[in-house]
Motif scaffolding. Structure first.
Motif, PDB file in Angstrom:
ATOM      1  N   VAL A 168       4.005 -15.659  11.114  1.00 17.58           N
ATOM      2  CA  VAL A 168       2.778 -15.116  10.532  1.00 17.58           C
ATOM      3  C   VAL A 168       2.812 -15.403   9.032  1.00 17.58           C
ATOM      4  O   VAL A 168       3.782 -15.054   8.355  1.00 17.58           O
ATOM      5  N   ASP A 169       1.762 -16.054   8.546  1.00 22.09           N
ATOM      6  CA  ASP A 169       1.677 -16.308   7.111  1.00 22.09           C
ATOM      7  C   ASP A 169       1.542 -14.988   6.358  1.00 22.09           C
ATOM      8  O   ASP A 169       0.835 -14.086   6.814  1.00 22.09           O
ATOM      9  N   ARG A 170       2.241 -14.905   5.233  1.00 20.49           N
ATOM     10  CA  ARG A 170       2.143 -13.735   4.363  1.00 20.49           C
ATOM     11  C   ARG A 170       2.369 -12.439   5.146  1.00 20.49           C
ATOM     12  O   ARG A 170       1.614 -11.471   5.027  1.00 20.49           O
ATOM     13  N   ALA A 171       3.420 -12.412   5.939  1.00 21.39           N
ATOM     14  CA  ALA A 171       3.690 -11.271   6.828  1.00 21.39           C
ATOM     15  C   ALA A 171       3.832  -9.959   6.067  1.00 21.39           C
ATOM     16  O   ALA A 171       3.304  -8.933   6.498  1.00 21.39           O
ATOM     17  N   VAL A 172       4.528  -9.977   4.951  1.00 22.32           N
ATOM     18  CA  VAL A 172       4.723  -8.731   4.202  1.00 22.32           C
ATOM     19  C   VAL A 172       3.400  -8.264   3.604  1.00 22.32           C
ATOM     20  O   VAL A 172       3.096  -7.064   3.625  1.00 22.32           O
ATOM     21  N   ASP A 173       2.597  -9.190   3.113  1.00 24.14           N
ATOM     22  CA  ASP A 173       1.282  -8.818   2.577  1.00 24.14           C
ATOM     23  C   ASP A 173       0.430  -8.165   3.661  1.00 24.14           C
ATOM     24  O   ASP A 173      -0.231  -7.161   3.423  1.00 24.14           O
ATOM     25  N   ARG A 174       0.443  -8.748   4.843  1.00 23.37           N
ATOM     26  CA  ARG A 174      -0.360  -8.204   5.942  1.00 23.37           C
ATOM     27  C   ARG A 174       0.162  -6.833   6.378  1.00 23.37           C
ATOM     28  O   ARG A 174      -0.626  -5.928   6.670  1.00 23.37           O
ATOM     29  N   ALA A 175       1.472  -6.695   6.419  1.00 24.39           N
ATOM     30  CA  ALA A 175       2.058  -5.396   6.767  1.00 24.39           C
ATOM     31  C   ALA A 175       1.672  -4.349   5.725  1.00 24.39           C
ATOM     32  O   ALA A 175       1.353  -3.202   6.071  1.00 24.39           O
ATOM     33  N   GLU A 176       1.672  -4.738   4.469  1.00 23.41           N
ATOM     34  CA  GLU A 176       1.293  -3.818   3.400  1.00 23.41           C
ATOM     35  C   GLU A 176      -0.174  -3.394   3.537  1.00 23.41           C
ATOM     36  O   GLU A 176      -0.514  -2.226   3.331  1.00 23.41           O
ATOM     37  N   GLN A 177      -1.036  -4.323   3.917  1.00 20.36           N
ATOM     38  CA  GLN A 177      -2.448  -3.989   4.129  1.00 20.36           C
ATOM     39  C   GLN A 177      -2.602  -2.984   5.278  1.00 20.36           C
ATOM     40  O   GLN A 177      -3.379  -2.025   5.175  1.00 20.36           O
TER      41      GLN A 177
END
Length: 189
Positions: A168-177
């Motif tokens: 998943v691209d930008r997994a941490v960003d998406r998790a943070e969202q």
């Protein structure tokens, strides 16, 4: 752990790098001693066994992650719910700098037998993180701090795995969202 001699520090640093990069079972004490520039006797004198060295590696990594996380979170002066989101900033930094192969504790748990003391270190690390998140959730006055902490831990773990596997691209960003939505809901219920 008692004070480490310079040779012990070199052994632990070398073992930590090799265990993380190549896997615990793939790396033997001979390779660690040779690369650290010490004898196997020195390694065994300080750590007792490969098992003891694995435990030392995991405890050292745990200490480094805890200090990184707490320092990052404590650097945020905003409302308490921002500290919960700051845990994802710490994870992002950790993943970039120290965690390209995923979580060392999950990796160790996969490699080690159930009765290995290193698995207990891994369980302790996850229990600590869950308790830390629960404390932050309680400080933010979440409706159910325990439930929110569990959800955030799952997001942390999933982001770590998705990032290391590049699934998943930008997994941490998406998790943070997703975490922001969960936090907002838990504060308004």
């Amino acid at each position: 752990m008692q004070h480490l001699t310079p040779a012990s520090v070199k052994v632990l640093e070398t073992a930590s790098r090799l265990f993380y990069e190549q896997g615990i079972r793939a790396v033997g004490v001979e390779a660690i001693a040779e690369e650290a520039g010490v004898t196997k006797k020195t390694l065994y004198d300080r750590f007792g066994s490969k098992e003891g060295l694995i435990v030392a590696y995991l405890r050292a990594r745990d200490g480094l992650w805890r200090s990184t996380l707490v320092k990052h979170v404590n650097g945020h002066d905003g409302p308490p719910e921002q500290k919960l989101l700051a845990t994802f900033g710490a994870l992002r930094e950790w993943m970039r700098e120290r965690n390209p192969r995923g979580c060392a504790f999950v990796n160790a748990s996969v490699e080690l037998p159930e009765d290995h003391p290193g698995r207990e270190v891994a369980r302790e690390q996850k229990a600590w993180l869950l308790a830390y998140l629960e404390d932050l959730a309680a400080e933010a006055r979440a409706e159910d701090p325990e439930a929110l902490a569990g959800q955030l831990l799952i997001l942390h773990e999933g982001a770590c795995i998705a990032d290391s596997m590049q699934s998943v691209d930008r997994a941490v960003d998406r998790a943070e969202q997703m975490a922001a939505v969960l936090i907002e809901r838990s504060l308004t219920e």
